[in-house]
Every structure is written in C-alpha cells, then in structure tokens.
Design a protein around this motif. Structure first.
Motif, PDB file in Angstrom:
ATOM      1  N   ALA A 294      55.076 -14.177  52.538  1.00  0.00           N
ATOM      2  CA  ALA A 294      56.500 -14.635  52.797  1.00  0.00           C
ATOM      3  C   ALA A 294      57.544 -13.501  52.591  1.00  0.00           C
ATOM      4  N   ILE A 295      58.591 -13.261  53.310  1.00  0.00           N
ATOM      5  CA  ILE A 295      59.635 -12.210  52.941  1.00  0.00           C
ATOM      6  C   ILE A 295      60.366 -12.812  51.807  1.00  0.00           C
ATOM      7  N   LEU A 296      60.496 -11.826  50.670  1.00  0.00           N
ATOM      8  CA  LEU A 296      61.511 -12.109  49.661  1.00  0.00           C
ATOM      9  C   LEU A 296      62.667 -11.632  49.662  1.00  0.00           C
ATOM     10  N   VAL A 297      62.797 -10.254  50.272  1.00  0.00           N
ATOM     11  CA  VAL A 297      63.930  -9.467  50.550  1.00  0.00           C
ATOM     12  C   VAL A 297      63.841  -8.698  51.664  1.00  0.00           C
ATOM     13  N   ALA A 298      64.757  -8.458  52.392  1.00  0.00           N
ATOM     14  CA  ALA A 298      64.818  -7.594  53.672  1.00  0.00           C
ATOM     15  C   ALA A 298      66.043  -6.790  53.788  1.00  0.00           C
ATOM     16  N   PHE A 299      65.723  -5.580  54.378  1.00  0.00           N
ATOM     17  CA  PHE A 299      67.025  -4.639  54.515  1.00  0.00           C
ATOM     18  C   PHE A 299      66.712  -4.064  55.935  1.00  0.00           C
ATOM     19  N   GLN A 300      67.776  -3.680  56.728  1.00  0.00           N
ATOM     20  CA  GLN A 300      67.887  -3.128  57.860  1.00  0.00           C
ATOM     21  C   GLN A 300      68.664  -1.962  57.906  1.00  0.00           C
ATOM     22  N   HIS A 301      68.075  -0.731  58.521  1.00  0.00           N
ATOM     23  CA  HIS A 301      68.839   0.438  58.879  1.00  0.00           C
ATOM     24  C   HIS A 301      68.499   1.059  60.075  1.00  0.00           C
ATOM     25  N   GLU A 302      69.456   1.685  60.631  1.00  0.00           N
ATOM     26  CA  GLU A 302      69.167   2.701  62.045  1.00  0.00           C
ATOM     27  C   GLU A 302      69.411   3.927  61.892  1.00  0.00           C
TER      28      GLU A 302
END
Length: 532
Positions: A198-206
């Motif tokens: 299960a994902i607890l924290v997510a972050f996205q970058h480009e």
C-alpha cells in the motif's frame, strides 16, 4: 547527502560509511561519525567488518543510499539482519523490481502501457524486423546481482539497424537483453513509500533537463500527482507486496500518452527536489520502520525546481552539441537552454548540494572542482619524476574508468617486466565495465596477450593504493582525486610522461595513437633500467 540531511534535521544521529572520507556527503554537519569500513568487494571479507560494527554499535536502521550499497546488503541479508534492521525490500519484490524485463512483463500484465519489446539471449541472436528503429536496448538489470555486484550495465539507444546490431552484440556478452521500441517523451518519476503493497506517501516530478539519449536528469520540477500514474504505481506496489521506498519511472508525451519505463527499488537521484518540496522520504522511511508510523502528510509544494549544478553544466555542453537533425534526441533549443539558467541566477532554483543550514558540502564540491582545474596548471616534468625514486616491485596504473589507458599500460608493463606486480584501477566509482570496441581493436594490434574484450574495470581502493610501490596516473583528474581523497599516496605518484589524454569516445585511430605512446614510453623506461 539528502538522506543524511533529512535524518539529521529530525534529530537522528547519523553515521556514514562505504564512501571515501573526502567524499562530499562526509563534510555534512549532520554526519555524526564517518566510519572507515571496507567498501563492498574491495575486500572479500567486507561483510565480516560490517557485521562486527553493526553488532557493536546497535543502530536503529541501516539505509543503503543507492544500488552499489543496496545490492551487497541484499546478497548478505540473512547474515546481516541477525544484527541490524535493514531498509531493503523483500527478496521477491526486489528480484522483479531489479530486472527490467520482469518488471516490464509485470506492468504489461497489470494493464499498464509498455512499448513492444523482445528478448535476446545470445550473441548470434538477431533483431527481428518487428522491432522498429529507433529502439532501446536494455540489460536485465543495471547492476548484476551475484559475482561482482558493482558490474554496471547501461541502457543503449540505437537509431539505425547497424547501430542496434553492434550494441546488441556488445551487450549480449554480459547476458540477455531486451530490445524495446523507442518512445519519445519527457521523463517523469513517481516516488512512493509503501508498506505491504500500500502506498503511504507519493510525490511526482518531471525532468526539465535530461541527457540527449534520455538517461539521467540534472534539473527537475515538482508537479501535481497524475491519477493515472499513481494508479499504475499502486498496481505495481500491490503486485510486489512492496515495503520501502521506490520510484516508478515513466515517459510521457502528453497527458494521455505515457509508458512505464522501470522501477528503482531504492532512493533516487532527484531526492533533493522531494525534500525542498516538503516530501521528506528518508524521515518517513525511518518513522515507518523504527517507530511503526503508517500515516503521513502527503501534501507538498508544486512547481519547486532543483538542479544538480555540476551535472547541469555537463548537460548544457551535451545539449549544445546534440545533433539538431535527430528528432529522437531529447534536446532543447540552444538559446532557450541559456535562458533556463536565469532561475538559478535569480535564486529561484534549489541546488542539490547548497543549502543554508548545511553549507560545507556545497563548498567542498566547488573546492574539489577548483582543485581539479588548478591541477591542470601545475608544472608537469617533461619526464616522469619517478625515475629518481627507488626501484619498485609493484605498480598501480590509475586512470578514470579503468577501461582504456590503465589496463593497456598494465598489460604492456607485464609484458616488458614480468617480474613486477602490476595492477590497474580507476577512480570512477563503478566497476565491472567493459572496454570500448575501439580499445579492444587497438590493443589487439600490439600482441601483448591482453584481450581487452575480457577486461572488466575495478574501482581503486585504499588497499590497492597502499600495496603499490609506485602509482602512475595519466592526467590531472586522477592527481586531483588523490590529493582530495588519499594525499598520503602522492609521494609515490607520478605521471607517465606528461598528460596522456583519455581516448574514450574517439575512434580506433585515437586509441592506437594513445596506446602507441604508452607502449613507447614504457619501452624506453624499461630499456633505461628505470622500470618507472
């Protein structure tokens, strides 16, 4: 360095090991102690030293910072987990995540978009017409698990059938590869912390600046999480029952056009951007594994930018020289590339090494760069100054990558003086690399019994430096590296005879000229009885 800073700011005492004492992270104010432990595979008994230290110190958590640290821990996990808690994934989830082909199969089976690809198993396999050109050739994994875990295998991009055939032949000598259709687009990373799938924290970058062939980035921007990409990462994490940190890498052409690329089952190179944006993954990992915390604030700042300054300067040079007629290369206009440094000048970009509360690593990075530049202006004797030193019984030839100059020099020295103990190594921190094809062809013309095709590079260590009576370098970069990391080795270090430029990237004629000069100098010294 970002891991050290994150944990140190949280009041957690951090010890640092498995890096040179002169390395940039070692100068951080948040390093409580630098621990002098043998680097993995520099000594066969490295695990004995690590196990003893872990048993005596009782750490809350041991965190590998990258592949070169993760893989040795995976290989010895049963032994080491008896004395310490390791922040590493399970064997089964890592087996799939670390294998580009298995992870692509998994993604495809989960309904995630993956370009068409085929597997090649041996060198006489060919690339069928069903795979279009251009294409991407991928090893099963960047670092091989087993044998020398420092063996690095790179992804290659081919823009013609001839190029694809040549790359396939070279890469298949080290194991199976996958050949995948090329997908042009911008690199996007979705970083997550997971527990039991299960994902607890997510972050996205480009990626704003990435190498023309699409591997690696030096300038990144935090963006809003795209639900489709999070859903894909969630499916992968659940299928792997993954626990720990992970980055799922994608390529995106538009909002609706994207593909899965690979999984990084460890911390990632753009981690400094996550920290300045408010996604404190190292601290989250510590809290999850040590304090059993499973709920975290997932908010972060969107639109923050961060760059690795030295890598970005190299990107600028590569982008400037990139073939403008090749529409498949990842590049931007030259004028635009200049203007993209304005946010840095006006202080709107974060720089990976420079932060206000921990300024020494940034200064160390600049000092190291300055030292390397100044080294080029130091007077170099027209002949090797080592002629006046005592006659050696062991010699270490040291260049950058240990795939071009130093292995040839070592072979030539062995042929001329069989009684000497001769080894070669490189300062580049990845071993197990192959010599370029042009080096293999050029070296073969000398008949020294050296099959450069079989040569695999090794990384220099304090032990290798200490055993050598004489150390021979080829250009100021190695001399500067020794001056920073091993100044005690300088009195027995010399150039062969002035600077001998690295032929890497040149053609066979350039390698032939470089090797001819090395061979003639060694022959001259041997004839004089100097033996370097």
């Amino acid at each position: 360095m970002s891991i050290v800073r994150s944990l140190g700011r949280a009041g957690i005492e951090v010890d640092l090991a498995w890096c040179e004492k002169g390395a940039i992270p070692a100068s951080s104010r948040y390093v409580a102690k630098w621990v002098d432990l043998p680097l993995p595979l520099h000594r066969v008994d490295w695990c004995d030293f690590l196990e003893t230290h872990l048993r005596e110190t009782s750490y809350d958590l041991v965190i590998p910072s990258g592949d070169l640290e993760l893989l040795p821990l995976m290989l010895r996990r049963v032994r080491l987990e008896r004395v310490a808690r390791l922040a590493i994934p399970s064997d089964e989830s890592f087996r799939i995540a670390n294998d580009k082909q298995l992870s692509a199969e998994l993604a495809g089976n989960l309904g995630i978009s993956v370009p068409p690809w085929i597997r090649l198993l041996k060198q006489d396999d060919y690339i069928p017409g069903g795979v279009p050109i251009p294409c991407v050739l991928k090893p099963a994994s960047s670092f091989q698990l087993g044998g020398s875990v420092t063996t690095r295998r790179s992804v290659r991009h081919a823009f013609s059938v001839e190029e694809a055939d040549a790359f396939a032949k070279e890469m298949l000598s080290d194991g199976p590869i996958a050949v995948q259709s090329y997908f042009s687009g911008r690199g996007v990373g979705l970083e997550v912390l997971c527990r039991d799938g299960a994902i607890l924290v997510a972050f996205q970058h480009e990626r704003l600046h990435e190498a023309p062939h699409g591997s690696g980035s030096s300038y990144r921007r935090s963006v809003k999480i795209q639900p489709e990409l999070r859903d894909a990462a969630s499916k992968i994490s659940a299928a792997l029952n993954y626990s720990g940190v992970m980055m799922v890498e994608f390529k995106q052409r538009s909002k609706d056009e994207w593909i899965f690329v690979e999984i990084n089952a460890r911390f990632w190179g753009s981690l400094p951007l996550a920290l300045v944006s408010g996604a404190d993954f190292p601290r989250y990992l510590y809290e999850m594994q040590v304090n059993n915390v499973s709920s975290f604030d997932e908010s972060y700042d969107v639109g923050r930018t961060a760059r690795n300054l030295l890598q970005d300067i190299r990107w600028f040079r590569e982008n400037w020289k990139a073939d403008r007629n090749n529409s498949y290369l990842v590049k931007i206009g030259r004028l635009r590339s200049i203007f993209q440094f304005l946010p840095l000048i006006f202080g709107r970009d974060a720089v990976d090494t420079f932060v206000r509360d921990d300024w020494r690593p940034g200064m160390r990075e600049i000092a190291n760069l300055a030292l390397m530049k100044l080294e080029k202006f130091r007077p170099i004797p027209p002949k090797s100054r080592s002629l006046g030193l005592p006659r050696p019984s062991s010699i270490l030839f040291l260049c950058k990558g240990n795939i071009c100059r130093s292995p040839f020099a070592a072979a030539a020295m062995k042929a001329l003086s069989p009684e000497l103990q001769v080894v070669s190594a490189g300062t580049f921190p990845v071993g197990g690399r192959c010599a370029p094809d042009d080096a293999v062809l050029a070296a073969g013309r000398f008949g020294l019994g050296l099959d450069m095709e079989l040569h695999r590079s090794q990384v220099v260590s304090a032990e290798l430096l200490g055993r050598a009576d004489r150390i021979v370098v080829f250009d100021p970069e190695q001399m500067a590296w020794l001056r920073v990391n091993h100044p005690e080795a300088l009195p027995k270090t010399s150039y062969l005879d002035g600077i001998i430029a690295d032929p890497y990237g040149g053609g066979e004629a350039e390698f032939q000229s470089c090797y001819q000069r090395i061979y003639e100098l060694l022959t001259k010294y041997q004839a004089l009885g100097a033996k370097l």
